[in-house]
Design a protein around this motif. Structure first.
Motif, short mmCIF file in Angstrom:
data_model
loop_
_atom_site.label_atom_id
_atom_site.label_comp_id
_atom_site.label_asym_id
_atom_site.label_seq_id
_atom_site.Cartn_x
_atom_site.Cartn_y
_atom_site.Cartn_z
N GLN A 74 30.01 45.10 31.33
CA GLN A 74 30.13 44.83 29.85
C GLN A 74 29.05 43.84 29.43
OE1 GLN A 74 34.16 43.10 29.86
NE2 GLN A 74 35.23 45.13 29.94
N ARG A 75 28.74 42.73 30.35
CA ARG A 75 27.66 41.78 30.02
C ARG A 75 26.35 42.36 29.87
NH1 ARG A 75 28.74 36.02 32.89
NH2 ARG A 75 28.86 35.12 30.83
N GLU A 100 33.38 43.14 34.42
CA GLU A 100 32.77 42.12 33.47
C GLU A 100 31.12 42.19 33.47
OE1 GLU A 100 32.22 37.37 33.16
OE2 GLU A 100 33.32 38.25 34.70
#
Length: 97
Positions: free
Chosen positions: A75-76, A72
């Motif tokens: 991705q961010r 995550e």
């Protein structure tokens, strides 16, 4: 961890601009008595539903730390325009401050 130190860490965390990253050590150096491990602990203890940009904090080697949220996090960061080299490092020009 002392509440004043935790507050310093979270205040610094909130200031990291989008598209930039910093390290646990850099945050620690901006506090009074913090260490990279204490910074990591403060991030690990963030309450659910917070809006602080925890994902903008990386290791001193400019890589993502090995933790359950690493996918995550990547991705961010990519969504904010942060790039990674072939070895998984963030180029130095993305470091803040």
């Amino acid at each position: 961890m002392k509440p004043a130190l935790r507050e310093q860490i979270l205040t610094i965390l909130a200031e990291i601009p989008a598209g930039r990253v910093t390290t646990y050590g850099r945050i620690a150096a901006m506090t009074e008595g913090g260490t990279p491990r204490l910074v990591a602990r403060a991030l690990r203890d963030l309450p659910a539903g917070h809006d602080l940009p925890w994902f903008r904090v990386i290791t001193a080697s400019r890589r993502l730390a090995d933790h359950g949220g690493a996918d995550e996090q990547r991705q961010r960061l990519v969504a904010e325009g942060v790039i990674f080299d072939a070895l998984g490092r963030v180029p130095a020009e993305h470091l803040w401050p």
